[in-house]
Design a protein around this motif. Structure first.
Motif, PDB file in Angstrom:
ATOM      1  N   VAL A  62     128.085  24.994  -0.515  1.00  0.00           N
ATOM      2  CA  VAL A  62     127.273  24.016   0.216  1.00  0.00           C
ATOM      3  C   VAL A  62     125.921  24.606   0.599  1.00  0.00           C
ATOM      4  CG1 VAL A  62     129.201  22.701   1.190  1.00  0.00           C
ATOM      5  CG2 VAL A  62     128.335  24.718   2.400  1.00  0.00           C
ATOM      6  N   VAL A  63     124.978  23.709   0.835  1.00  0.00           N
ATOM      7  CA  VAL A  63     123.756  23.994   1.572  1.00  0.00           C
ATOM      8  C   VAL A  63     123.765  23.080   2.785  1.00  0.00           C
ATOM      9  CG1 VAL A  63     122.406  24.772  -0.405  1.00  0.00           C
ATOM     10  CG2 VAL A  63     122.492  22.334   0.135  1.00  0.00           C
ATOM     11  N   GLY A  64     122.848  23.287   3.727  1.00  0.00           N
ATOM     12  CA  GLY A  64     122.909  22.477   4.931  1.00  0.00           C
ATOM     13  C   GLY A  64     121.569  22.243   5.591  1.00  0.00           C
ATOM     14  N   GLU A  65     121.484  21.114   6.272  1.00  0.00           N
ATOM     15  CA  GLU A  65     120.279  20.735   6.999  1.00  0.00           C
ATOM     16  C   GLU A  65     120.184  21.493   8.324  1.00  0.00           C
ATOM     17  OE1 GLU A  65     119.485  16.466   7.048  1.00  0.00           O
ATOM     18  OE2 GLU A  65     121.026  16.231   5.495  1.00  0.00           O
ATOM     19  N   LEU A  66     119.016  21.415   8.955  1.00  0.00           N
ATOM     20  CA  LEU A  66     118.720  22.243  10.125  1.00  0.00           C
ATOM     21  C   LEU A  66     119.153  21.632  11.444  1.00  0.00           C
ATOM     22  CD1 LEU A  66     116.572  23.138   7.905  1.00  0.00           C
ATOM     23  CD2 LEU A  66     115.122  23.770   9.833  1.00  0.00           C
ATOM     24  N   PHE A  82     116.846  27.258  -2.741  1.00  0.00           N
ATOM     25  CA  PHE A  82     115.547  26.616  -2.538  1.00  0.00           C
ATOM     26  C   PHE A  82     115.672  25.171  -2.068  1.00  0.00           C
ATOM     27  CE2 PHE A  82     114.539  30.044  -5.533  1.00  0.00           C
ATOM     28  CZ  PHE A  82     113.420  30.599  -4.929  1.00  0.00           C
ATOM     29  N   THR A  83     116.874  24.688  -1.816  1.00  0.00           N
ATOM     30  CA  THR A  83     117.068  23.278  -1.475  1.00  0.00           C
ATOM     31  C   THR A  83     116.310  22.875  -0.221  1.00  0.00           C
ATOM     32  OG1 THR A  83     119.279  23.339  -2.475  1.00  0.00           O
ATOM     33  CG2 THR A  83     118.778  21.491  -1.017  1.00  0.00           C
ATOM     34  N   GLU A  84     116.448  23.654   0.845  1.00  0.00           N
ATOM     35  CA  GLU A  84     115.803  23.242   2.115  1.00  0.00           C
ATOM     36  C   GLU A  84     114.282  23.175   2.001  1.00  0.00           C
ATOM     37  OE1 GLU A  84     113.860  23.118   5.820  1.00  0.00           O
ATOM     38  OE2 GLU A  84     113.849  24.908   4.543  1.00  0.00           O
ATOM     39  N   PHE A 131     120.136  28.588   3.447  1.00  0.00           N
ATOM     40  CA  PHE A 131     121.356  29.294   3.041  1.00  0.00           C
ATOM     41  C   PHE A 131     122.088  28.554   1.925  1.00  0.00           C
ATOM     42  CE2 PHE A 131     122.988  26.126   5.927  1.00  0.00           C
ATOM     43  CZ  PHE A 131     124.239  25.800   5.413  1.00  0.00           C
ATOM     44  N   VAL A 132     122.917  29.315   1.233  1.00  0.00           N
ATOM     45  CA  VAL A 132     123.973  28.790   0.361  1.00  0.00           C
ATOM     46  C   VAL A 132     125.247  29.519   0.762  1.00  0.00           C
ATOM     47  CG1 VAL A 132     124.787  28.433  -1.987  1.00  0.00           C
ATOM     48  CG2 VAL A 132     122.342  28.540  -1.531  1.00  0.00           C
ATOM     49  N   GLY A 133     126.336  28.787   0.907  1.00  0.00           N
ATOM     50  CA  GLY A 133     127.569  29.429   1.328  1.00  0.00           C
ATOM     51  C   GLY A 133     128.803  28.660   0.896  1.00  0.00           C
ATOM     52  N   TYR A 144     124.078  33.583   0.233  1.00  0.00           N
ATOM     53  CA  TYR A 144     122.681  34.013   0.264  1.00  0.00           C
ATOM     54  C   TYR A 144     121.974  33.272   1.391  1.00  0.00           C
ATOM     55  CZ  TYR A 144     123.518  35.669  -4.523  1.00  0.00           C
ATOM     56  OH  TYR A 144     124.022  36.294  -5.628  1.00  0.00           O
ATOM     57  N   SER A 145     121.034  33.952   2.012  1.00  0.00           N
ATOM     58  CA  SER A 145     120.121  33.285   2.942  1.00  0.00           C
ATOM     59  C   SER A 145     118.703  33.742   2.622  1.00  0.00           C
ATOM     60  CB  SER A 145     120.476  33.592   4.403  1.00  0.00           C
ATOM     61  OG  SER A 145     120.529  34.981   4.642  1.00  0.00           O
ATOM     62  N   ALA A 146     117.732  32.904   2.920  1.00  0.00           N
ATOM     63  CA  ALA A 146     116.353  33.162   2.495  1.00  0.00           C
ATOM     64  C   ALA A 146     115.407  33.167   3.681  1.00  0.00           C
ATOM     65  CB  ALA A 146     115.907  32.121   1.474  1.00  0.00           C
ATOM     66  N   VAL A 147     114.378  33.994   3.576  1.00  0.00           N
ATOM     67  CA  VAL A 147     113.358  34.112   4.615  1.00  0.00           C
ATOM     68  C   VAL A 147     112.296  33.038   4.404  1.00  0.00           C
ATOM     69  CG1 VAL A 147     111.584  35.582   5.626  1.00  0.00           C
ATOM     70  CG2 VAL A 147     113.761  36.583   4.856  1.00  0.00           C
ATOM     71  N   CYS A 148     112.031  32.288   5.442  1.00  0.00           N
ATOM     72  CA  CYS A 148     110.996  31.265   5.454  1.00  0.00           C
ATOM     73  C   CYS A 148     109.836  31.764   6.311  1.00  0.00           C
ATOM     74  CB  CYS A 148     111.575  29.981   6.036  1.00  0.00           C
ATOM     75  SG  CYS A 148     110.387  28.666   6.364  1.00  0.00           S
ATOM     76  N   ASN A 149     108.641  31.239   6.071  1.00  0.00           N
ATOM     77  CA  ASN A 149     107.505  31.628   6.912  1.00  0.00           C
ATOM     78  C   ASN A 149     107.785  31.311   8.384  1.00  0.00           C
ATOM     79  OD1 ASN A 149     104.608  32.598   6.966  1.00  0.00           O
ATOM     80  ND2 ASN A 149     104.379  30.634   8.003  1.00  0.00           N
ATOM     81  N   THR A 150     108.554  30.252   8.634  1.00  0.00           N
ATOM     82  CA  THR A 150     108.895  29.914  10.018  1.00  0.00           C
ATOM     83  C   THR A 150     109.693  31.022  10.684  1.00  0.00           C
ATOM     84  OG1 THR A 150     108.927  27.577   9.398  1.00  0.00           O
ATOM     85  CG2 THR A 150     109.911  28.159  11.504  1.00  0.00           C
TER      86      THR A 150
END
Length: 310
Positions: free
Chosen positions: A76-80, A138-140, A59-61, A33-39
């Motif tokens: 995993v999730v991951g930092e930017l 929602f982790t990030e 994302f989660v992958g 899954y990946s999510a839309v952020c306002n950014t």
């Protein structure tokens, strides 16, 4: 593979993108899954004018390839921010401000709005077995909200306000509420403000000079001027909004009123994962779309919209 590509003028859905090949030290992730952020919405408006590539950073992958064998097959999730480790910011404990950083979906690095993505292995965090993908996504943004607590001491005997009633505001407000601070949320939409009632007072009209701390989470250039009216003299504004536009404000009032403005961005992932896994943070479900329907996802009025690849 399928992906959502920013070409400098807009987002384009493509099915001809090559599966990325990990560079040294990177892992290959199959996106769930990946999510839309306002950014991401601001990137479409020109927030990162030099960027060309696959958008997205939440994302989660599942790890497909990795130099760390223990990660293969794990969620995993991951930092930017992929950093150089050598510049003044990396050497002085400020790696998210690395002078040479590459930022997922925003700066010299393809993001997660695609079936596969590569990422520096050091940026990955394991998702607890009990935590479903639809909450781990929602982790990030929760980590970004937690960054506030690493920057400013929130004294529980003072009061604070969150300006905004959207996604970032809900996460930020719940993080602040954990400190026991006297909390008010100021928004425009009564139906959205209802989500905040379990842990904060809510209003559509804040009190002028009524709050020692104001967290500006509107995602709009109108937020900071409003926050300056709401915060008390010698108070603190926590600035969370990013947007493509420019802002003109009377900075003399910052000096005269002795205000502190703290910019706040990326934050710690491990505490965010713990809070999510322990159900300390309550969030509406994410609304999921196929990638080809990205316009609907970006236009969605849901609390959170994103893309499913499973």
């Amino acid at each position: 593979m399928k992906g959502l590509y920013y070409d400098g003028s807009g987002a384009v859905y493509r099915e001809d993108l090559p599966i990325p090949v990990p560079e040294e030290g990177e892992s290959l992730i199959k996106i769930h899954y990946s999510a839309v952020c306002n950014t991401d919405k601001e990137v479409r408006k020109g927030y990162r004018p030099s960027f060309r590539g696959i958008m997205g950073h939440e994302f989660v992958g599942e790890v497909v390839e990795s130099p760390d064998e223990k990660l293969k097959g794990r969620r995993v999730v991951g930092e930017l921010n992929a950093t150089c480790g050598k510049c003044i910011y990396c050497r002085t404990g400020r790696p998210t401000h690395c002078s040479n950083r590459r930022v997922l979906g925003m700066d010299n690095k393809d993001g997660c709005f695609a079936e596969y993505m590569t990422i520096d292995t050091s940026l990955l965090h394991l998702v607890p077995d009990e935590l479903p993908d639809t909450r781990a996504i929602f982790t990030e943004p929760l980590a970004a909200a937690l960054e506030i607590l690493t920057q400013v001491h929130i004294s529980p005997d003072k009061n604070a306000a969150v300006l905004g009633d959207g996604r970032l505001a809900l996460l930020t407000a719940q993080v602040l509420a954990l400190t026991g601070v006297d909390l008010t949320v100021i928004g425009r939409h009564p139906e959205k403000l209802a989500l905040f009632r379990p842990f904060a007072r809510v209003t559509t009209c804040g009190e002028k000079e009524g709050y020692e701390i104001v967290a500006e989470c509107t995602g709009s250039e109108t937020g900071l001027p409003q926050a300056m009216e709401l915060v008390r003299k010698k108070g603190t504004i926590l600035l969370k909004s990013t947007y493509s536009g420019k802002l003109s404000i009377d900075m003399s009032m910052v000096a005269v009123n002795e205000l502190t403005i703290v910019g706040s961005r990326c934050g710690p992932f491990e505490p965010a994962l713990r809070l999510l896994n322990d159900n300390k943070i309550h969030l509406p479900e994410i609304e999921l779309y196929e990638l080809k329907d990205f316009e609907k996802a970006f236009a969605s009025k849901a609390f959170k919209a994103g893309f499913s690849f499973v």
